[in-house]
Scaffold this motif. Sequence first.
Motif, short mmCIF file in Angstrom:
data_model
loop_
_atom_site.label_atom_id
_atom_site.label_comp_id
_atom_site.label_asym_id
_atom_site.label_seq_id
_atom_site.Cartn_x
_atom_site.Cartn_y
_atom_site.Cartn_z
N HIS A 52 0.84 -1.20 0.00
CA HIS A 52 0.00 0.00 0.00
C HIS A 52 0.87 1.25 0.00
O HIS A 52 2.03 1.23 0.41
CB HIS A 52 -0.93 0.02 1.22
CG HIS A 52 -1.87 -1.14 1.26
ND1 HIS A 52 -1.51 -2.37 1.75
CD2 HIS A 52 -3.16 -1.25 0.85
CE1 HIS A 52 -2.54 -3.21 1.65
NE2 HIS A 52 -3.55 -2.55 1.11
N GLY A 53 0.29 2.32 -0.49
CA GLY A 53 0.93 3.62 -0.46
C GLY A 53 -0.11 4.70 -0.24
O GLY A 53 -1.30 4.48 -0.51
N CYS A 54 0.32 5.85 0.23
CA CYS A 54 -0.60 6.97 0.45
C CYS A 54 -1.09 7.48 -0.90
O CYS A 54 -0.31 7.68 -1.84
CB CYS A 54 0.11 8.08 1.21
SG CYS A 54 -0.95 9.53 1.49
N TYR A 79 -6.46 11.69 2.88
CA TYR A 79 -5.31 11.09 2.20
C TYR A 79 -5.10 9.64 2.66
O TYR A 79 -4.16 9.31 3.37
CB TYR A 79 -4.04 11.91 2.43
CG TYR A 79 -4.00 13.20 1.66
CD1 TYR A 79 -3.99 13.19 0.27
CD2 TYR A 79 -3.98 14.43 2.30
CE1 TYR A 79 -3.95 14.37 -0.45
CE2 TYR A 79 -3.94 15.62 1.59
CZ TYR A 79 -3.93 15.58 0.21
OH TYR A 79 -3.90 16.75 -0.51
N GLY A 80 -6.01 8.78 2.22
CA GLY A 80 -5.94 7.37 2.60
C GLY A 80 -4.95 6.60 1.74
O GLY A 80 -4.06 7.16 1.11
N ASP A 81 -5.11 5.29 1.71
CA ASP A 81 -4.20 4.40 0.98
C ASP A 81 -4.76 4.04 -0.39
O ASP A 81 -5.97 4.11 -0.64
CB ASP A 81 -4.01 3.09 1.75
CG ASP A 81 -2.96 3.23 2.85
OD1 ASP A 81 -2.30 4.28 2.91
OD2 ASP A 81 -2.81 2.28 3.64
N PHE A 82 -3.87 3.61 -1.26
CA PHE A 82 -4.24 2.81 -2.41
C PHE A 82 -3.37 1.57 -2.44
O PHE A 82 -2.41 1.44 -1.67
CB PHE A 82 -4.21 3.57 -3.74
CG PHE A 82 -2.93 4.30 -4.05
CD1 PHE A 82 -1.68 3.74 -3.86
CD2 PHE A 82 -2.99 5.59 -4.59
CE1 PHE A 82 -0.52 4.42 -4.19
CE2 PHE A 82 -1.83 6.28 -4.92
CZ PHE A 82 -0.60 5.70 -4.71
N VAL A 83 -3.73 0.63 -3.29
CA VAL A 83 -3.03 -0.64 -3.39
C VAL A 83 -1.99 -0.56 -4.49
O VAL A 83 -2.27 -0.07 -5.60
CB VAL A 83 -4.01 -1.80 -3.68
CG1 VAL A 83 -3.26 -3.10 -3.95
CG2 VAL A 83 -4.97 -1.98 -2.50
N MET A 84 -0.79 -1.03 -4.22
CA MET A 84 0.25 -1.20 -5.23
C MET A 84 0.38 -2.70 -5.49
O MET A 84 0.83 -3.45 -4.63
CB MET A 84 1.57 -0.60 -4.75
CG MET A 84 1.50 0.92 -4.58
SD MET A 84 2.90 1.60 -3.64
CE MET A 84 4.29 1.02 -4.62
N ASP A 109 -7.59 0.89 -6.49
CA ASP A 109 -8.37 1.47 -5.41
C ASP A 109 -8.30 0.56 -4.17
O ASP A 109 -8.35 -0.67 -4.28
CB ASP A 109 -9.83 1.63 -5.86
CG ASP A 109 -10.69 2.27 -4.78
OD1 ASP A 109 -11.25 1.52 -3.95
OD2 ASP A 109 -10.79 3.51 -4.76
N HIS A 110 -8.20 1.18 -3.01
CA HIS A 110 -8.02 0.43 -1.76
C HIS A 110 -9.22 -0.44 -1.42
O HIS A 110 -9.09 -1.49 -0.78
CB HIS A 110 -7.75 1.41 -0.62
CG HIS A 110 -7.48 0.77 0.70
ND1 HIS A 110 -6.43 -0.10 0.91
CD2 HIS A 110 -8.12 0.86 1.90
CE1 HIS A 110 -6.43 -0.49 2.17
NE2 HIS A 110 -7.44 0.06 2.79
N HIS A 111 -10.42 -0.02 -1.87
CA HIS A 111 -11.63 -0.71 -1.43
C HIS A 111 -12.09 -1.77 -2.43
O HIS A 111 -12.38 -2.91 -2.04
CB HIS A 111 -12.74 0.32 -1.19
CG HIS A 111 -12.38 1.35 -0.17
ND1 HIS A 111 -12.32 1.07 1.17
CD2 HIS A 111 -12.02 2.66 -0.30
CE1 HIS A 111 -11.95 2.16 1.84
NE2 HIS A 111 -11.77 3.14 0.97
N HIS A 112 -12.17 -1.41 -3.72
CA HIS A 112 -12.71 -2.38 -4.68
C HIS A 112 -11.65 -2.97 -5.61
O HIS A 112 -11.97 -3.77 -6.49
CB HIS A 112 -13.85 -1.76 -5.50
CG HIS A 112 -13.51 -0.45 -6.16
ND1 HIS A 112 -12.55 -0.33 -7.14
CD2 HIS A 112 -14.01 0.80 -5.96
CE1 HIS A 112 -12.48 0.92 -7.55
NE2 HIS A 112 -13.33 1.64 -6.84
#
Length: 456
Positions: A52-54, A79-84, A109-112
């Motif tokens: 994850h990254g900001c 300023y949440g996370d996203f997935v790498m 996207d962090h959620h979907h």
Amino acid sequence: MTGNLSFDELTALVDADEIDTVLVCMVDMQGRLIGKRFHARFFVDGGHEETHGCDYLLANDIDMEPVPGYEATNWATGYGDFVMKPDMLTLRRVPWLEGTALVLCDVLDHHHHEPLPHSPRAILKSQIDRLEKLGYRAFFASELEFYLFDESYETARVKRYGDLDTAGRYIEDYHIFQTSKEEGVMRAIRNGLQGAGIPVENSKGEWGPGQEEINVRYTDALEMADRHVIVKNGIKEIAHLAGKAVTFMAKWDYELAGSSAHVHASLWDEAGRTPLFRDENDQYGMSALMKSFMAGQLKYAADMTVFLAPYINSYKRFQSGTFAPTKLVWSRDNRTAGFRLCGEGTKAIRTECRIGGADLNPYLAFAALLATGLAGIEEGLELGAPHVGDAYVGEDLREIPKTLREATAALDGSALMRKTFGDAMVDHYVHTAKWEQMEYDRRVTDWELKRGFERY
């Protein structure tokens, strides 16, 4: 290529204590590698699945400062996370860094877990998906120019980036003796990139003192963009390890040639075996498909210029008589034009866009070139006659936008770009360009001080 690694090969190298570090990288809006250094054991034992990254990493300016005003992420959203998500097809050695491998990531996207629509790699992949549905495959190549200095980044900073010693003292375009003086760094660059699974064709001297060009073999559009960002980062690292500095600024010095990233493109069949731009019976060897593709790029060139010239400095390069283009015309083999026909009549026939500087983000540039080319095909555009003669002096010719402000307005008002990429993506990068303009507009430059301190 020996530098490319499968996951099993990486695991074996980790077991043998030959690889201990994995660079897990995404590409930001500026085309830079951003990410984390994983211990290789953790990576192969499960860390390769995702990290994850900001999410401000796709909402920062070039100084890594969070920029207010983005819809995608901001202070209100926290300023949440996203997935790498590592793309294991990009896994490779980094020979110039001891015990190190590298992998590029898609940003989700962090959620979907869907691709972020403003992620540069996702933007290019969306255009490649369009190509596949039409039965096309795009091959790209980008030539990169840069300046090499007999300075470190530290000494350049102390000198406030003025009076720097370039690695050469005179014009060295194709010059073997002068480039032999620079061979300690350039040989390390060629061999290092080759060892990282990037097939290098050649390096050469360019027009400016200490100016270099590196060329790597053409390949699929996404793979070429991946190579491009690794090449730029690798050149910086290899030069730094040798106590040298390089710059990929489009125009680092008023008196010297700018640095470009000419982009070559062609469409082939899905299997990549049959060139679709070639027609042996045509006057120039160009198929109707190629003519429409280039006509689309010409028609919508102003709309995509921000993706070829993203900074204030980018527009300092567009000067007459400098081999950088100023006009939106195409030619057969004429380096004064914005677009050039290369490989005429052969299987290697292709377009060359000469507008982009070495500071471009290849994912955005390639995506824009594909989007405008496909628009030409879909609209059935006809290509006019090639320009003949010096395009710099043609007063009635369409001009490349002269400033970032002009190019930003063209992107903002582009129905094609909004239809192709969506309003959210266009608004995101329009905001980026407007911030760059505002940051410049409020600064007092050395030129203003020298000119006006006493005289005003």
